[in-house]
Scaffold this motif. Structure first.
Motif, short mmCIF file in Angstrom:
data_model
loop_
_atom_site.label_atom_id
_atom_site.label_comp_id
_atom_site.label_asym_id
_atom_site.label_seq_id
_atom_site.Cartn_x
_atom_site.Cartn_y
_atom_site.Cartn_z
N VAL A 1 0.85 -1.42 0.09
CA VAL A 1 -0.07 0.03 0.01
C VAL A 1 1.11 1.37 -0.04
O VAL A 1 1.90 1.38 0.38
CB VAL A 1 -0.90 -0.02 1.23
N ARG A 2 0.41 2.48 -0.72
CA ARG A 2 1.18 3.61 -0.78
C ARG A 2 0.38 4.63 -0.65
O ARG A 2 -0.99 4.60 -0.74
CB ARG A 2 1.89 3.73 -2.04
N GLU A 3 0.95 5.96 0.06
CA GLU A 3 0.15 7.12 0.26
C GLU A 3 -0.85 7.44 -0.86
O GLU A 3 -1.98 7.84 -0.65
CB GLU A 3 1.08 8.15 0.37
N ALA B 1 -1.11 0.98 11.07
CA ALA B 1 -0.25 1.24 9.73
C ALA B 1 -0.50 2.26 8.63
O ALA B 1 -0.01 2.91 8.51
CB ALA B 1 0.18 -0.13 9.01
N LEU B 2 -2.04 1.96 8.49
CA LEU B 2 -2.79 2.66 7.32
C LEU B 2 -2.92 4.28 8.21
O LEU B 2 -3.05 5.28 7.22
CB LEU B 2 -3.89 2.16 7.03
N PHE B 3 -3.36 4.17 9.20
CA PHE B 3 -3.39 5.60 9.98
C PHE B 3 -2.02 6.43 9.80
O PHE B 3 -2.26 7.61 9.59
CB PHE B 3 -3.93 5.26 11.35
N ARG B 4 -0.95 5.47 9.93
CA ARG B 4 0.33 6.43 9.98
C ARG B 4 0.56 6.86 8.69
O ARG B 4 1.17 8.12 8.57
CB ARG B 4 1.48 5.52 10.65
N PRO C 1 -1.99 10.72 4.61
CA PRO C 1 -1.44 11.99 4.64
C PRO C 1 -1.91 13.06 5.66
O PRO C 1 -1.66 14.30 5.92
CB PRO C 1 -1.13 12.41 3.31
N ASP C 2 -3.35 12.91 5.55
CA ASP C 2 -4.26 14.19 6.37
C ASP C 2 -5.40 13.24 6.83
O ASP C 2 -5.81 12.33 6.76
CB ASP C 2 -4.46 15.12 5.17
N LYS D 1 -11.04 7.86 5.47
CA LYS D 1 -11.27 6.78 4.26
C LYS D 1 -11.16 5.16 4.90
O LYS D 1 -11.26 4.29 4.34
CB LYS D 1 -10.59 7.07 3.17
N ILE D 2 -10.57 5.22 6.26
CA ILE D 2 -9.84 3.98 6.79
C ILE D 2 -11.14 3.23 7.55
O ILE D 2 -11.64 4.19 8.50
CB ILE D 2 -8.65 4.06 7.38
#
Ligand code: 4NP
Length: 157
Positions: free
Chosen positions: A74-76, A95-98, A101-102, A108-109
């Motif tokens: 997964v990428r930003e 990990a997604l939360f970190r 970018p904003d 969206k998670i």
């Protein structure tokens, strides 16, 4: 509910590609696959480029689900491309939360457990990688439950 969905697990060779394949199959079966894009990715990139785990593929095939995905990390930029990013467990979620970018990206998670209706005892989709066959069957049982909820929501759009 939105139209571009990304499932995320750790390695992107077991849980999230199975979720991707199952949701695609259900969308096609319900005649609503045209406008909904589904993909999957992993928080860990060590399996990038690989096909899904053969144990997951054969368990899915026995339920009529073909898995053709190649693993990727997964990428930003995924937060721009996708409307919903759905984590299989709390580690994936964090990990997604970190990575987000904003605040708009963070919103969206989701956790896959939010879509479970018939398995109240499960708060995450358990990693089957070090488990036996039952672990893969359990993953598919839970994914069937949550993907059915997702399909119903998408049908109401
Ligand atoms: P997944 O399962 O996150 O459902 O794809 C795993 C795949 C690989 C590893 C762990 C979990 N691994 O440690 O390589």
């Amino acid at each position: 509910m939105k139209q571009r969905i990304l499932f995320v697990c750790l390695g992107n060779i077991c849980r999230s590609p199975a979720a991707e394949a199952m949701l695609k199959m259900l969308l096609e079966r319900n005649g609503i696959s045209e406008n909904i894009f589904v993909d999957s990715a992993g928080t860990y990139g060590g399996h990038s480029g690989e096909r899904s785990d053969p144990r997951m593929r054969s368990a899915a095939a026995a339920r009529g689900i073909e898995m053709t995905h190649r693993a990727r990390q997964v990428r930003e930029a995924d937060f721009e491309k996708f409307d919903m990013v759905i984590a299989m467990d709390d580690n994936n979620y964090e990990a997604l939360f970190r990575l987000a970018p904003d605040r708009a990206a963070q919103q969206k998670i989701f956790r896959f457990r939010e879509f479970l209706r018939h398995n109240p005892d499960w708060s995450y989709i358990p990693d089957p990688y070090y488990e036996g066959h039952e672990g893969f069957e359990l993953v598919l049982d839970l994914l069937e439950d949550g993907c059915a909820t997702l399909v119903e929501s998408l049908q109401q759009e």
